[in-house]
Scaffold this motif. Structure first.
Motif, short mmCIF file in Angstrom:
data_model
loop_
_atom_site.label_atom_id
_atom_site.label_comp_id
_atom_site.label_asym_id
_atom_site.label_seq_id
_atom_site.Cartn_x
_atom_site.Cartn_y
_atom_site.Cartn_z
N ILE A 45 0.91 -1.19 -0.06
CA ILE A 45 0.06 -0.05 0.06
C ILE A 45 1.00 1.11 0.06
O ILE A 45 1.77 1.19 0.84
N ASP A 46 0.51 2.01 -1.17
CA ASP A 46 1.52 3.49 -1.27
C ASP A 46 0.54 4.86 -0.74
O ASP A 46 1.36 5.70 -0.46
N SER A 47 -0.55 4.57 -0.85
CA SER A 47 -1.39 5.97 -0.48
C SER A 47 -2.85 5.56 -0.17
O SER A 47 -3.14 4.26 -0.47
N VAL A 48 -3.11 6.23 0.88
CA VAL A 48 -4.45 5.73 1.48
C VAL A 48 -5.40 6.93 1.37
O VAL A 48 -4.98 8.32 1.70
N ARG A 49 -6.51 6.93 1.08
CA ARG A 49 -7.52 8.19 1.11
C ARG A 49 -8.73 7.76 2.32
O ARG A 49 -9.14 6.89 2.38
N PHE A 50 -8.44 8.64 3.38
CA PHE A 50 -9.17 8.32 4.61
C PHE A 50 -10.46 9.15 4.23
O PHE A 50 -10.66 10.46 4.06
N VAL A 51 -11.53 8.26 4.45
CA VAL A 51 -12.87 9.03 4.69
C VAL A 51 -13.20 9.36 5.79
O VAL A 51 -13.93 10.29 6.01
N ASP A 59 -4.21 9.59 11.04
CA ASP A 59 -4.36 9.03 9.64
C ASP A 59 -2.87 8.54 9.18
O ASP A 59 -2.79 7.36 8.61
N GLU A 60 -1.83 9.29 9.53
CA GLU A 60 -0.54 8.80 9.02
C GLU A 60 0.01 7.73 9.86
O GLU A 60 0.55 6.82 8.92
N ALA A 63 -1.71 4.79 8.11
CA ALA A 63 -1.06 4.48 6.85
C ALA A 63 0.22 3.65 7.02
O ALA A 63 0.49 2.96 6.09
N LEU A 64 1.06 4.22 7.75
CA LEU A 64 2.06 3.41 7.74
C LEU A 64 2.10 1.81 8.24
O LEU A 64 2.65 1.02 7.69
N GLY A 67 0.99 0.02 5.16
CA GLY A 67 2.16 -0.05 4.05
C GLY A 67 2.82 -1.40 4.37
O GLY A 67 3.52 -2.09 3.79
N HIS A 140 11.77 0.83 -1.26
CA HIS A 140 11.13 1.10 0.12
C HIS A 140 11.04 -0.40 0.61
O HIS A 140 10.96 -1.21 -0.08
N LYS A 142 9.22 -1.87 2.40
CA LYS A 142 7.71 -2.58 2.53
C LYS A 142 7.72 -3.27 1.56
O LYS A 142 6.71 -4.02 1.27
N ARG B 34 -13.34 16.17 12.98
CA ARG B 34 -12.65 15.98 11.85
C ARG B 34 -13.37 16.78 10.63
O ARG B 34 -14.55 17.00 10.70
N ILE B 38 -11.93 14.03 2.10
CA ILE B 38 -11.34 12.96 2.18
C ILE B 38 -9.78 13.45 2.39
O ILE B 38 -9.56 14.04 1.34
N LYS B 39 -9.12 12.78 3.11
CA LYS B 39 -7.58 13.21 3.29
C LYS B 39 -6.74 11.98 2.64
O LYS B 39 -6.88 10.93 3.03
N GLU B 40 -5.79 12.43 1.72
CA GLU B 40 -5.00 11.42 1.06
C GLU B 40 -3.60 11.40 2.03
O GLU B 40 -3.04 12.55 2.09
N VAL B 41 -3.07 10.25 2.07
CA VAL B 41 -1.92 10.27 2.78
C VAL B 41 -0.99 9.25 2.07
O VAL B 41 -1.39 8.25 1.76
N VAL B 43 2.08 6.81 1.91
CA VAL B 43 2.91 5.66 2.95
C VAL B 43 4.21 5.83 2.65
O VAL B 43 4.76 5.13 1.67
#
Lengths: 249, 44
Positions: A45-51, A59-60, A63-64, A67, A140, A142, B34, B38-41, B43
Protein backbone atom coordinates in the motif's frame (compact mmCIF):
# COMPACT_ATOMS: atom_id res chain seq x y z
CA UNK A 1 32.85 -20.55 -18.09
CA UNK A 2 30.37 -23.33 -17.43
CA UNK A 3 29.08 -24.05 -13.95
CA UNK A 4 27.46 -27.17 -12.64
CA UNK A 5 25.19 -26.11 -9.84
CA UNK A 6 23.76 -28.69 -7.53
CA UNK A 7 20.74 -27.79 -5.41
CA UNK A 8 19.41 -29.84 -2.52
CA UNK A 9 16.51 -28.82 -0.26
CA UNK A 10 16.99 -29.41 3.45
CA UNK A 11 13.69 -27.84 4.50
CA UNK A 12 10.98 -26.78 2.08
CA UNK A 13 7.80 -24.84 2.77
CA UNK A 14 5.79 -22.18 0.98
CA UNK A 15 7.10 -19.35 3.12
CA UNK A 16 10.31 -20.78 4.56
CA UNK A 17 12.99 -22.98 3.06
CA UNK A 18 16.57 -24.03 3.56
CA UNK A 19 18.55 -25.34 0.62
CA UNK A 20 22.11 -26.17 -0.28
CA UNK A 21 23.72 -24.92 -3.48
CA UNK A 22 27.07 -26.32 -4.60
CA UNK A 23 29.24 -24.71 -7.25
CA UNK A 24 28.70 -21.07 -6.22
CA UNK A 25 31.28 -18.40 -5.58
CA UNK A 26 30.75 -16.13 -2.56
CA UNK A 27 30.10 -13.22 -4.95
CA UNK A 28 27.26 -15.03 -6.72
CA UNK A 29 25.78 -16.27 -3.44
CA UNK A 30 25.72 -12.72 -2.12
CA UNK A 31 24.33 -11.45 -5.43
CA UNK A 32 21.41 -13.88 -5.16
CA UNK A 33 20.80 -12.86 -1.55
CA UNK A 34 20.76 -9.18 -2.43
CA UNK A 35 18.51 -9.77 -5.45
CA UNK A 36 16.02 -11.62 -3.22
CA UNK A 37 15.91 -8.64 -0.86
CA UNK A 38 15.98 -5.71 -3.24
CA UNK A 39 15.09 -6.77 -6.80
CA UNK A 40 11.96 -8.90 -6.58
CA UNK A 41 8.96 -6.54 -6.51
CA UNK A 42 5.89 -6.92 -4.29
CA UNK A 43 2.61 -5.08 -3.96
CA UNK A 44 2.39 -2.78 -0.99
CA UNK A 45 0.00 0.00 0.00
CA UNK A 46 1.44 3.32 -1.14
CA UNK A 47 -1.32 5.87 -0.63
CA UNK A 48 -4.46 5.91 1.50
CA UNK A 49 -7.58 8.08 1.16
CA UNK A 50 -9.22 8.38 4.56
CA UNK A 51 -12.96 8.99 4.45
CA UNK A 52 -13.45 8.60 8.19
CA UNK A 53 -11.06 8.00 11.05
CA UNK A 54 -12.38 8.61 14.53
CA UNK A 55 -9.97 6.10 16.08
CA UNK A 56 -7.34 7.14 18.61
CA UNK A 57 -4.56 7.10 16.00
CA UNK A 58 -3.67 9.68 13.39
CA UNK A 59 -4.29 8.95 9.70
CA UNK A 60 -0.53 8.90 9.06
CA UNK A 61 0.13 6.27 11.72
CA UNK A 62 -2.57 3.98 10.37
CA UNK A 63 -1.23 4.53 6.84
CA UNK A 64 2.26 3.42 7.96
CA UNK A 65 0.78 0.25 9.46
CA UNK A 66 -1.11 -0.45 6.24
CA UNK A 67 2.08 -0.13 4.20
CA UNK A 68 3.56 -3.05 6.14
CA UNK A 69 0.68 -5.45 5.45
CA UNK A 70 1.99 -8.03 2.94
CA UNK A 71 -0.25 -8.58 -0.07
CA UNK A 72 -0.28 -11.67 -2.24
CA UNK A 73 1.45 -10.74 -5.48
CA UNK A 74 1.12 -12.54 -8.78
CA UNK A 75 4.19 -11.32 -10.65
CA UNK A 76 2.95 -12.70 -13.98
CA UNK A 77 -0.07 -10.40 -13.94
CA UNK A 78 1.48 -7.10 -12.92
CA UNK A 79 4.32 -4.83 -13.99
CA UNK A 80 6.18 -2.41 -11.77
CA UNK A 81 4.01 0.65 -11.15
CA UNK A 82 0.67 -1.19 -11.52
CA UNK A 83 -1.94 -0.37 -8.89
CA UNK A 84 -4.62 -2.30 -7.01
CA UNK A 85 -7.24 -0.66 -4.77
CA UNK A 86 -8.27 -2.01 -1.38
CA UNK A 87 -11.01 -0.64 0.86
CA UNK A 88 -11.94 -1.03 4.51
CA UNK A 89 -14.98 0.07 6.51
CA UNK A 90 -15.15 -1.02 10.17
CA UNK A 91 -17.21 0.46 13.01
CA UNK A 92 -16.43 -0.01 16.66
CA UNK A 93 -16.52 -1.74 19.02
CA UNK A 94 -14.32 -4.02 16.93
CA UNK A 95 -10.75 -4.54 15.84
CA UNK A 96 -10.00 -3.73 12.22
CA UNK A 97 -7.88 -6.58 10.81
CA UNK A 98 -6.01 -6.83 7.53
CA UNK A 99 -8.56 -9.47 6.50
CA UNK A 100 -11.32 -6.82 6.63
CA UNK A 101 -9.83 -5.10 3.59
CA UNK A 102 -11.70 -5.75 0.36
CA UNK A 103 -9.58 -5.86 -2.79
CA UNK A 104 -10.55 -4.78 -6.30
CA UNK A 105 -8.60 -7.76 -7.66
CA UNK A 106 -9.62 -11.16 -6.36
CA UNK A 107 -6.13 -12.69 -6.23
CA UNK A 108 -4.55 -9.72 -4.45
CA UNK A 109 -5.37 -10.22 -0.78
CA UNK A 110 -3.56 -9.65 2.51
CA UNK A 111 -1.14 -12.56 2.93
CA UNK A 112 -2.25 -12.87 6.57
CA UNK A 113 -5.82 -12.07 7.53
CA UNK A 114 -5.21 -11.61 11.24
CA UNK A 115 -2.88 -8.60 11.31
CA UNK A 116 -4.51 -6.04 13.63
CA UNK A 117 -4.66 -2.51 12.20
CA UNK A 118 -6.43 -0.68 15.03
CA UNK A 119 -8.78 -1.43 17.90
CA UNK A 120 -11.95 0.65 17.65
CA UNK A 121 -14.09 1.52 20.69
CA UNK A 122 -17.82 2.22 20.75
CA UNK A 123 -18.69 4.98 18.27
CA UNK A 124 -15.31 4.94 16.51
CA UNK A 125 -15.24 4.40 12.78
CA UNK A 126 -12.48 3.72 10.24
CA UNK A 127 -13.11 3.93 6.52
CA UNK A 128 -10.51 4.27 3.79
CA UNK A 129 -9.49 3.36 0.27
CA UNK A 130 -5.87 2.42 -0.32
CA UNK A 131 -3.81 2.04 -3.48
CA UNK A 132 -1.22 -0.74 -3.51
CA UNK A 133 1.65 -0.34 -5.98
CA UNK A 134 4.05 -2.95 -7.33
CA UNK A 135 7.60 -1.86 -6.57
CA UNK A 136 10.89 -3.36 -5.39
CA UNK A 137 12.78 -3.33 -2.11
CA UNK A 138 15.25 -0.86 -3.61
CA UNK A 139 12.69 1.92 -3.33
CA UNK A 140 11.25 1.05 0.10
CA UNK A 141 11.64 -1.79 2.61
CA UNK A 142 7.86 -2.38 2.60
CA UNK A 143 8.27 -3.82 -0.92
CA UNK A 144 10.72 -6.53 0.22
CA UNK A 145 9.31 -9.97 -0.46
CA UNK A 146 12.22 -11.76 1.20
CA UNK A 147 12.20 -10.84 4.88
CA UNK A 148 14.85 -13.17 6.32
CA UNK A 149 17.33 -14.10 3.64
CA UNK A 150 20.83 -15.28 4.40
CA UNK A 151 23.39 -17.98 3.74
CA UNK A 152 26.19 -19.83 5.46
CA UNK A 153 28.97 -22.04 4.25
CA UNK A 154 28.21 -25.73 4.41
CA UNK A 155 30.45 -27.18 7.12
CA UNK A 156 32.07 -30.57 6.92
CA UNK A 157 32.51 -32.41 10.20
CA UNK A 158 35.16 -35.12 10.34
CA UNK A 159 35.86 -37.43 13.25
CA UNK A 160 39.62 -37.30 13.86
CA UNK A 161 39.82 -39.43 16.99
CA UNK A 162 38.50 -40.03 20.47
CA UNK A 163 38.32 -37.37 23.16
CA UNK A 164 40.92 -37.74 25.94
CA UNK A 165 39.83 -39.85 28.90
CA UNK A 166 39.65 -36.99 31.39
CA UNK A 167 38.22 -34.39 29.02
CA UNK A 168 36.14 -31.75 30.81
CA UNK A 169 33.22 -32.32 28.41
CA UNK A 170 32.62 -28.72 27.40
CA UNK A 171 29.98 -28.24 24.69
CA UNK A 172 31.23 -27.69 21.14
CA UNK A 173 28.66 -25.26 19.72
CA UNK A 174 28.15 -24.97 15.99
CA UNK A 175 25.29 -23.42 14.00
CA UNK A 176 24.15 -24.08 10.47
CA UNK A 177 24.06 -27.22 8.38
CA UNK A 178 26.78 -29.85 8.61
CA UNK A 179 27.83 -32.57 6.23
CA UNK A 180 28.98 -35.76 7.88
CA UNK A 181 31.57 -38.16 6.50
CA UNK A 182 28.70 -40.27 5.09
CA UNK A 183 27.52 -37.24 3.07
CA UNK A 184 24.46 -36.77 5.27
CA UNK A 185 23.19 -33.19 5.72
CA UNK A 186 22.04 -32.38 9.25
CA UNK A 187 20.87 -29.04 10.62
CA UNK A 188 22.59 -28.37 13.94
CA UNK A 189 19.21 -27.53 15.55
CA UNK A 190 18.49 -31.25 15.50
CA UNK A 191 21.12 -31.91 18.16
CA UNK A 192 20.91 -28.66 20.08
CA UNK A 193 23.79 -27.06 18.11
CA UNK A 194 26.24 -29.06 20.22
CA UNK A 195 28.58 -31.38 18.34
CA UNK A 196 29.35 -33.34 21.50
CA UNK A 197 25.72 -34.54 21.44
CA UNK A 198 25.95 -35.77 17.85
CA UNK A 199 29.46 -37.24 18.17
CA UNK A 200 29.77 -38.29 21.84
CA UNK A 201 33.29 -39.21 22.90
CA UNK A 202 34.76 -38.19 19.56
CA UNK A 203 37.10 -35.42 18.63
CA UNK A 204 35.88 -33.65 15.48
CA UNK A 205 37.31 -31.19 13.02
CA UNK A 206 35.06 -28.65 11.29
CA UNK A 207 35.89 -27.05 7.95
CA UNK A 208 33.99 -25.00 5.36
CA UNK A 209 33.14 -26.83 2.16
CA UNK A 210 34.40 -24.62 -0.70
CA UNK A 211 31.68 -23.37 -3.04
CA UNK A 212 28.83 -24.88 -1.01
CA UNK A 213 26.33 -22.48 0.56
CA UNK A 214 23.23 -23.16 2.60
CA UNK A 215 20.56 -20.52 1.99
CA UNK A 216 17.86 -19.80 4.52
CA UNK A 217 14.98 -17.92 2.90
CA UNK A 218 11.73 -16.64 4.36
CA UNK A 219 9.11 -14.62 2.51
CA UNK A 220 6.48 -12.28 3.92
CA UNK A 221 3.76 -14.32 2.20
CA UNK A 222 3.58 -12.21 -0.97
CA UNK A 223 4.71 -15.27 -2.92
CA UNK A 224 6.37 -18.63 -2.32
CA UNK A 225 10.06 -19.11 -1.60
CA UNK A 226 10.42 -20.87 -4.94
CA UNK A 227 9.04 -17.88 -6.82
CA UNK A 228 11.27 -15.49 -4.85
CA UNK A 229 14.43 -17.44 -5.61
CA UNK A 230 13.59 -17.94 -9.29
CA UNK A 231 12.74 -14.26 -9.79
CA UNK A 232 15.92 -13.17 -8.01
CA UNK A 233 18.07 -15.40 -10.19
CA UNK A 234 16.20 -14.20 -13.28
CA UNK A 235 16.86 -10.57 -12.35
CA UNK A 236 20.59 -11.32 -12.00
CA UNK A 237 20.56 -12.98 -15.42
CA UNK A 238 18.78 -10.02 -16.99
CA UNK A 239 21.29 -7.61 -15.52
CA UNK A 240 24.21 -9.67 -16.75
CA UNK A 241 22.65 -9.79 -20.23
CA UNK A 242 22.14 -6.03 -20.19
CA UNK A 243 25.77 -5.48 -19.20
CA UNK A 244 26.93 -7.81 -21.93
CA UNK A 245 24.85 -5.91 -24.48
CA UNK A 246 26.12 -2.51 -23.33
CA UNK A 247 29.74 -3.62 -23.38
CA UNK A 248 29.49 -5.14 -26.84
CA UNK A 249 27.98 -1.97 -28.39
CA UNK B 1 -12.86 25.84 14.13
CA UNK B 2 -15.50 23.40 15.40
CA UNK B 3 -15.01 21.19 18.44
CA UNK B 4 -17.06 18.67 20.36
CA UNK B 5 -17.32 18.65 24.13
CA UNK B 6 -15.97 15.34 25.44
CA UNK B 7 -18.57 15.29 28.29
CA UNK B 8 -21.88 16.53 26.85
CA UNK B 9 -20.94 15.68 23.22
CA UNK B 10 -22.37 18.97 21.94
CA UNK B 11 -20.80 20.97 19.12
CA UNK B 12 -18.84 23.95 20.40
CA UNK B 13 -17.52 26.99 18.54
CA UNK B 14 -14.57 28.69 20.19
CA UNK B 15 -13.89 32.42 20.04
CA UNK B 16 -10.79 34.25 21.22
CA UNK B 17 -12.46 35.68 24.37
CA UNK B 18 -14.28 32.65 25.74
CA UNK B 19 -11.25 30.44 26.47
CA UNK B 20 -11.24 26.69 26.18
CA UNK B 21 -14.48 25.73 27.90
CA UNK B 22 -17.80 24.24 26.82
CA UNK B 23 -20.47 27.01 27.05
CA UNK B 24 -23.15 24.41 27.90
CA UNK B 25 -21.57 22.26 30.63
CA UNK B 26 -18.34 24.09 31.44
CA UNK B 27 -16.13 21.08 30.69
CA UNK B 28 -12.62 21.99 29.60
CA UNK B 29 -11.83 19.00 27.41
CA UNK B 30 -12.87 19.62 23.82
CA UNK B 31 -12.24 17.35 20.87
CA UNK B 32 -11.45 18.74 17.46
CA UNK B 33 -13.95 17.72 14.79
CA UNK B 34 -12.67 16.04 11.67
CA UNK B 35 -13.29 17.97 8.46
CA UNK B 36 -15.76 16.55 5.96
CA UNK B 37 -13.32 16.02 3.11
CA UNK B 38 -11.29 12.98 2.15
CA UNK B 39 -7.66 13.14 3.28
CA UNK B 40 -5.01 11.46 1.15
CA UNK B 41 -1.89 10.20 2.92
CA UNK B 42 1.27 8.87 1.25
CA UNK B 43 2.84 5.82 2.88
CA UNK B 44 6.55 6.65 2.91
Amino acid sequence: MAHDFDVEFIERGDRKARFLVRGLTPAIANGIRRAMIADVPTLSIDSVRFVENSSVMFDEMIALRLGLVPLTTSLDDFEEGDEVTLALDVEGPATAYSGDMVSSVEYVQPADENIPIIELKEGQHLEFEADAVLDSGKSHAKHQGGVAVGYRHLQKVEVVGDTPEFDDGEPNILRGVIETEDGELIHTDEFGNDLTQQFPGKEVEVSDVPGAFVFHVETDGSFTVEELVLRAVESLGLRAAELEEKVSV
Amino acid sequence: MSYKCSRCKRDVELDEYGGVRCPYCGHRVLLKERGGGIKEVDVK
